[in-house]
Design an enzyme around this catalytic site. Structure first.
Site: not given
Ligand code: ADP
Ligand code: MG
Length: 803
Positions: A535, A537-538, A540-542, A562, A654
């Protein structure tokens, strides 16, 4: 490069192939030819052919004086007296004043003229204010065609020899060595190299490639090794300005990259004169993760900047080379092989520096580094060249999540030590490389050269050995609250004024405390195996990953990583503080933070939820989500998790379908704990990266109007989240802009009931969206609501069956 003549178009990657097809297609292969004649005969014929092809280039006379040139021209005029006045007779010789320039000596109207052929940048020449031309032979051709400002055009020349290949743009033919490389015949290459008739190892073909350029592009390591043995000039560039190392990267040949650097000591920082790209830029553009890794392993500087000031990481981003981006993001620099005590003078002023350099006789390449007076935290490099001291500002900045130092448009370097190492290997824009340092006891020490560095052992990978420099902490943010004014909403905080979460054992001081990240559970990068991106995120990549050891026990646990890729130290602190809070939370309905890994990049290590975000799941698999089973269950679980947060006096701020993650179809969890807050400016941040998805649409009116966040405002967001769920991922308020939504709400209107939403649930939503916060239900009530709803019986049944 508007003034540049000649072709700078990128030759196709397979121009070697074009050669194979066109030039040689009608010819027998060398091995076929060898059935009829000997190799020596073939080489002799080849040599004669090359000489014939270069016949019109025999105007070069090497290192002769101006007088000698005039004498040669005069003799030629006498010899060919029958030919009118011999206007346009010329020769080219080495410049007597510069090692990289040439001189053109020319007769016209019975007089001799001398012009400087200046190398403006590598391989590019010009005469006075004439055009800049790639290749000295192309420059001569330009003035042969017409006078173009000279007293006459160049007509005939005094017989000398062809100019050296390193200043030519291209060659005229492919010789036997080129052909043997194209045929991939290592044995033949070795025989040719052993012959007294071996062609010039540096000879270029029509695309300006040497035999080694071709072998490197093709990744034929046996041949590369043989050619390296013949000591070729590794700085030679082809028509596109590529060195052999650039070519290996274009061809995606990681093993060749290693070979060229290890064996050949090819400098990975050599730039292409067309765009300032080093091989790492090529690897990034090509998306070659392996070449990128190879270059970094061989100590290439990770963040050099091109003429457009782009780093290879920027290039990778531009071309969406995610694998390559990840390599840079995960890059851990090894320790620089130089020591601050040899060149750093913390007390010295500019005047003192000049004094110290003069004391050491202003030796060319002598340098020292001192703090800059201009700006706190900056440094200055004082360097001698031709008995004159020069001073360069070493600025610093944040590049993505790194703190970097740089001089002018030069590379971003990760510490002063890395900077010294970089510029002691090559001048790279300075008047000369850093060759000798002077220390605080006035001792002069010779710096290692590039080749020396190649042979120095890499310091052991002690994790604490490399610590990046940190910028000075600006006094304005030190331990004080951000100003708030009554007219602007106070900046959103993850904690409401009245409800602070229970603080960690060692509570940070009020206001904007520095994070004591010692309280965070640290995970050693050694125990993390990074996997694919799951994924964005805000920050960088996850990534998905595996944790091999946790809290001293061997494990094999799936994790989500993250990455924190924000440039500012301030944000990093916030990021860590949020992690600190998240670490305190322990509940089945809340994503568990396992710890942080300091990287770089800094990473949050979380439990992995295989089904990803609820919003994506609803959109991708709507048929797998049933109202009475999954949706009811998930709604009650979210309410349960929020109830726990409420008990912990924690306001989420959020809550949205995108921030609910799915473990299994019977377990969802709340994630993203106020991390958005860590960017410092709530609304801008969302605008910047979430495109159309405005958090305003999830915000209660008091949050929008007064920046007031509470459990009741989280309840409003819960209502919106329910609406997203029961509409199977639709976007609340459709295309309405934030301000329109605010007006819509203020006029008393609300989102309408999604098609599949039971009336009872829609009534719950409407209660969550009461303008008066006090009238909204609590999470406790909400949880009860879902569990007591007769429809929830199905969910309970579902839960039991799947337990
Ligand atoms: P941000 O805090 O930057 O919004 P997120 O936590 O929403 O980032 O993560 C972005 C994306 O990464 C999520 O929509 C999801 O698809 C994936 N992701 C994040 N954390 C996890 C996790 N613990 N397990 C599986 N996927 C995750
Ligand atoms: Mg998110």
């Amino acid at each position: 490069m508007s003034n540049t003549q000649g072709d700078v178009a990128m030759a196709s990657d397979d121009d070697d192939q074009v050669y194979a097809n066109d030039e040689f297609s009608s010819m027998p292969s060398i091995s076929q030819a060898l059935r009829k004649t000997s190799l020596e005969q073939l080489l002799a014929d080849d040599k004669a052919e090359t000489e014939k092809a270069d016949e019109m280039l025999r105007w070069y006379h090497g290192k002769i004086s101006r007088e000698a040139a005039e004498k040669l021209l005069k003799e030629a005029v006498i010899k060919y007296r029958n030919k009118s006045d011999m206007g346009g007779l010329f020769l080219v010789r080495d410049s007597t004043v510069s090692t990289t320039d040439f001189s053109l000596s020319l007769t016209a109207d019975g007089k001799t003229y001398h012009y400087q052929i200046q190398e403006k940048k590598e391989g590019f020449f010009h005469i006075d204010d004439g055009p800049l031309i790639h290749g000295v032979e192309c420059l001569i051709a330009h003035y042969t065609d017409s006078a173009n400002g000279l007293p006459t055009n160049l007509e005939s020349f005094c017989q000398g020899r062809p100019p050296p290949h390193n200043v030519r743009k291209t060659g005229r033919t492919s010789n036997l060595l080129h052909r043997a490389v194209i045929e991939g015949d290592a044995k033949l290459v070795s025989q040719i190299l052993a012959s007294p008739n071996c062609p010039d190892i540096n000879a270029k073909n029509k695309t300006g490639s040497t035999a080694l350029h071709m072998a490197s592009y093709r990744g034929n390591d046996d041949i590369v090794e043989l050619l390296l043995g013949a000591k070729p000039d590794l700085t030679i560039k082809d028509r596109n300005g590529h060195t052999v190392l650039h070519r290996a990267c274009v061809g995606d040949r990681p093993s060749t990259v290693h070979l060229l650097i290890k064996r050949g000591h090819c400098d990975p920082q050599v730039r292409c004169p067309h765009n300032g790209w080093v091989p790492l830029h090529e690897a990034a553009m090509k998306g070659s993760m392996e070449c990128t890794k190879a270059l970094l392993e061989e100590q290439a500087t990770p963040f050099p900047r091109s003429d457009d000031l782009e780093t290879p990481l920027d290039v990778a981003e531009k071309y969406r080379r995610l694998d390559v981006m990840r390599v840079f993001e995960n890059f851990q620099p090894s320790q620089a092989r130089t020591n601050r005590k040899d060149w750093y003078h913390p007390e010295l002023s500019r005047k003192g520096a000049v004094g110290l350099l003069e004391y050491s006789s202003l030796l060319s390449g002598l340098f020292l580094i001192r703090p800059s007076k201009r700006q706190e935290g900056w440094h200055a490099l004082s360097l001698c060249f031709q008995r004159t001291p020069y001073h360069y500002e070493i600025k610093n900045t944040h590049y993505r999540d790194r703190f970097v130092h740089f001089i002018d448009d030069g590379p971003y370097l990760l510490s002063l030590e890395h900077l010294v190492q970089h510029y002691s290997c090559r001048a790279d824009g300075l008047p000369c490389a850093l060759r000798h340092s002077v220390n605080t006891s006035y001792k002069v020490k010779d710096m290692p050269s590039y080749e020396d560095y190649c042979n120095l052992p890499i310091p052991p990978g002690d994790e604490d050995a490399y610590r990046p420099d940190l910028p000075p902490r600006p006094s304005s943010i030190a331990d004080e609250c951000p100003p708030t004014s009554p007219t602007t909403p106070e900046p959103p905080t993850p904690f409401s004024k009245t409800s602070r979460p229970p603080l960690p054992s060692n509570p940070p001081p009020a206001g904007r405390p520095g994070v004591n990240d010692g309280e965070l559970y640290k995970i050693n990068v050694k125990h993390i195996k990074k996997g694919a991106e799951i994924g964005q995120g805000e920050y960088g990549s996850v990534l998905k990953g595996i944790l091999t050891e946790y809290k001293g026990k061997k494990h094999k646990m799936d994790i989500a990583l993250k990455m924190f890729h924000d440039a500012s130290l301030d944000n990093r602190e916030n990021f860590l503080r949020e992690a600190l809070v998240m670490q305190q939370l322990e509940h089945d309905c809340i994503v568990k933070l396992l710890g942080v890994c300091q990287g770089p990049p800094l990473m949050l290590v979380e439990e992995y939820l295989p089904k990803g975000s609820m919003l994506d799941f609803l959109l991708d698999y709507p048929t797998e989500v049933r109202v009475k089973q999954e949706l009811y269950l998930w709604a009650s679980q979210i309410a349960l998790g929020m109830m726990y947060l409420e008990k912990q006096q924690f306001v989420h701020r959020d809550l949205a379908a995108r921030n609910i993650l799915i473990m299994t179809k019977r377990q969802v969890k709340i994630s993203d704990f106020g991390l958005s807050r860590a960017t410092g400016s709530g609304s801008d941040y969302y605008k910047a990266s979430h495109g159309g998805r405005w958090p305003i649409k999830w915000y209660a009116p008091e949050s929008v109007n007064y920046g007031h966040f509470s459990h009741a405002s989280d309840v409003w967001s819960f209502g919106i989240t329910l609406w997203e769920m029961f509409s199977y991922g639709e976007s609340p308020y459709g295309d309405k802009k934030g301000i329109e939504v605010v007006q819509f709400i203020e006029s008393g209107k609300r989102l309408s009931k999604p098609e599949k939403c039971p009336d009872v649930v829609y009534n719950v939503m409407l209660r969550c969206w009461k303008a008066d916060a006090a009238q909204r239900p609590t999470f406790k009530e909400l949880n009860r609501q879902f569990q007591e709803d007769p429809l929830y019986a199905d969910a309970r049944e579902f839960l039991k069956q799947n337990k």
